[in-house]
Write a protein that holds these residues in place. Sequence first.
Motif: not given
Length: 604
Positions: A470-485, A8-16
């Motif tokens: 739910v426990a796994l999802f809480n650990s995987i999903d970081q949709s509130t994280l802002r990152t520039t990579g 998974i790659q958090d930077a991919c959330l930034q394309h909007k």
Amino acid sequence: MADTAVFIQDACLQHKYIRSKDKSNVVERPERLRAVNIGISGAIARLESVEPGLNKQEGASGDVGELSEVLGNMRIGTPSGDTGTSVVQIVRSQASVDILNNAAVKFVHGDIEGDVYLENLKKWAKNSWDEIALGRSEIPEGLPQGDLYLCPESTDAIQGALGTVCETVDRIMDQKDPITRAFVAIRPPGHHCGEDSPSGFCFVNNVAVAAAHAHIQHDIKRIVIFDIDLHHGNGMQSIVWSINEETYRQTLEVEAGAPNPGKLGPRIYYGSIHDILSYPCEDGNPALIQAASVSIHKDHGQYVENIHLQTYDSEDHFWGMLYKEQYSRLIQRAEEFIEGTGGPGDDVLVFISCGMDACEHEYPSMSRHNRRVPTSFYHRFTKDARIFVDKYASGRLISVLEGGYSDRALMSASMAHICGLAGSDKVDEEWWNVQNLNELEKATKKRRGGRPSLNSNNNTASSEWLERTVALFNSIDQSTLRTTGHPVPAPPSTRTLRDRSKPSNQSNQSHNEQVATQVGRKAPRRSGGATTRKPRSSIGTVVPGQKPRNSVEPAEISQLGDTSIDSPSLAESSDNEPVTSAQEQERLPKIILKLGKRPEGTGR
């Protein structure tokens, strides 16, 4: 340690989408990755439940909160940190490549006369806010306005996606690394993008670049690409066609006595299952329809198979007729390709362009012609692909997310797909039936101001796997994280492009060039040619109303409840204008008025 991984790659959330505050018709959205993460979590929880001893992390108690904390602390903030369970590793990649200085990217998208397209792509993203502020589209005139959008952070998302697929290749090819199979959950997708022609939500071709990276850095000579997206990967096929043509020409020249260039290009098999009535063929463009119907093997150095999805009236009809007699031919043709080019070997690598929009749970407006597949297709096809790679490719398989737009389609298909990748023989296809999907959606519904949580009144027998999900999802999903990579060192680039020249003594158009033109692909340049590439005319401007072309009703967008994101990296301001620092300081607090009881005797 598990031999299957999810990257998974958090930077991919930034394309909007920033062109308008009305995003009701935008289906290629950051929240797609949230739905995929739910499916991944559900798959891991289910697999653990049928594998004794795998339902808990070492050192973790059975408490959901403590378990989530343990998982969340396992190197999850470090570059390329691995976490997860004994059945599937979760790799949070922070890899990134510079699209202007990477050999694999330039192999696919570079321009002999200068990196015109790649440079323009960076410029379009950088200037997107300015163009919109002037009342113009950030996408240049002549490109599909309904299919493409950019924001300043899109460059980070694109480069992060490419960095992640290249990192996945490196991990898979490392004999000391236990990972042999992987799913790469990235966006924007890629298989509609040609050398310099973005379309269908795609700006660069993720799988093609990963294949080029495998060839350049790891000497992979034979590549298999299975494309199971609802839509034909026209960009992918055109790139594959060009690469195969050049490799074939080099081979013929060497056989005729020409000096050996040292390293011949790769040979690639591209096989696609798709709906011929949908994008990019739905307008009836003859070149695109012909390209999406090609079946050619070995002749002129090409290995392409296209199979059209059909409607089915029952599960028995689908599995007994369509899958057995037609769709499985995709893998059979790949077997012929490998057997005809030397048999099994360490120089073989297999990719799946894993679009999930053919799933039975996709929006009706996306799958308008009822050319669907049961959710279990993503499990069984993946199992068959795994059997194929075990025989021919040393077990190495990389799957990359392409399409898939409804939350339920993404959630269920990714769950089935991960179960197929993991290789357990105890998978129950009832895991993703409608009742279980309903429970999964309720359990992972976003709560106001916090993470998903279970309904305290849930006392069903399925509560244990839902708690684990739910426990796994809480650990995987970081949709509130802002990152520039955080870029990682890329292999040194020689800025060398694929050889796109023709022998100078060829005065007439070759048969290969004619065929390439027929499949919507410009022919490689001749020696001494100095033409500047332009977007292919066969792509054209997409008419509003096409894939998805403003055809999705607002009410269809969310099936997982409130998927709003609290982070400023995903949530725009109410008027969708960029917020200045002064505006941020002068924000007014929200005031909620509570009305008292209406006085008696008053009207409505």
